[in-house]
Design an enzyme around this catalytic site. Structure first.
Site, PDB file in Angstrom:
ATOM      1  N   ARG A 195      -0.351   2.127  -0.750  1.00 58.68           N
ATOM      2  CA  ARG A 195       0.953   2.639  -0.806  1.00 58.68           C
ATOM      3  C   ARG A 195       1.791   1.965  -1.878  1.00 58.68           C
ATOM      4  O   ARG A 195       1.396   0.672  -2.412  1.00 58.68           O
ATOM      5  CB  ARG A 195       1.769   2.228   0.448  1.00 58.68           C
ATOM      6  N   ASP A 253       5.695  -0.520   1.009  1.00 64.24           N
ATOM      7  CA  ASP A 253       6.040  -0.500   2.574  1.00 64.24           C
ATOM      8  C   ASP A 253       7.160  -1.418   2.915  1.00 64.24           C
ATOM      9  O   ASP A 253       6.940  -2.713   2.790  1.00 64.24           O
ATOM     10  CB  ASP A 253       4.722  -0.706   3.135  1.00 64.24           C
ATOM     11  N   ARG A 279       6.591   6.650  -2.216  1.00 64.12           N
ATOM     12  CA  ARG A 279       5.577   6.302  -1.021  1.00 64.12           C
ATOM     13  C   ARG A 279       5.308   7.544  -0.453  1.00 64.12           C
ATOM     14  O   ARG A 279       6.112   8.418   0.075  1.00 64.12           O
ATOM     15  CB  ARG A 279       6.176   5.520   0.062  1.00 64.12           C
ATOM     16  N   ASP A 314       8.822  -2.818   6.633  1.00 66.12           N
ATOM     17  CA  ASP A 314       9.095  -2.818   7.953  1.00 66.12           C
ATOM     18  C   ASP A 314       9.991  -3.803   8.313  1.00 66.12           C
ATOM     19  O   ASP A 314      10.020  -4.896   7.795  1.00 66.12           O
ATOM     20  CB  ASP A 314       7.700  -3.649   8.456  1.00 66.12           C
TER      21      ASP A 314
END
Length: 175
Positions: free
Chosen positions: A106, A109, A97, A111
């Protein structure tokens, strides 16, 4: 020694396990493979890991990029929120990334969506993730993991509030 200490180094562990939810997305390379690799890496630090279905969605932001594959995982960890963030960022880096464009393409990712019922606001970490309720590609996988829609913080995801018509489920099982 905690199995993830080799990856993260000296981690701040808590004595109790905390339920966490992490959202994953990818639209470069082999997105499904990228997500599976990230989940395999997360499984070193999350016990009882459960994955939601995979969904294809249009990108948020610039539209001149491939569609995203998204999912979420639920598990339990002894890691502190900061150590979990470090682990997520390390997994992203290991998978190539590079942060060049806000909402851009990307490889992967990760989160942190929820860390128990905690509300955390620091310079580097905001939990619950502030955009959860505004993103159908996040709420749909969360509903796979918690069909009643009751989040750890007491928030409720009302499936009727979202337009899931642009999400395409691309698998038919949970790991």
């Amino acid at each position: 020694m905690h199995p993830n200490e080799n990856r993260v180094g000296a981690v701040a562990r808590m004595s109790v396990k905390t339920e966490v939810f992490i959202g994953l997305g990818s639209n470069l390379g082999d997105p499904i493979g990228q997500i599976q690799t990230a989940i395999d890496s997360l499984s070193e630090a999350l016990e009882g890991l459960t994955r939601a279905h995979l969904y294809r969605s249009k990108p948020l932001g610039p539209q001149d990029q491939p569609d995203f594959i998204n999912t979420a995982v639920q598990g339990f960890t002894h890691l502190s929120p900061e150590s979990l963030l470090s682990l997520c960022q390390q997994i992203e880096a290991e998978q190539g990334r590079i942060r060049t464009q806000h909402w851009g393409p990307r490889t992967v990712d990760l989160d942190i969506l929820y860390y128990g019922a905690h509300n955390i606001r620091t310079d580097v970490l905001v939990i619950p993730h502030p955009e959860i309720m505004h993103r159908s590609f996040v709420t749909r996988p969360l509903l796979d993991l918690m069909p009643q829609g009751l989040m750890p913080t007491g928030d409720h995801i009302d499936a009727n509030r979202y337009d899931f018509s642009e999400l395409i489920r691309i698998d038919h099982h949970k790991d």
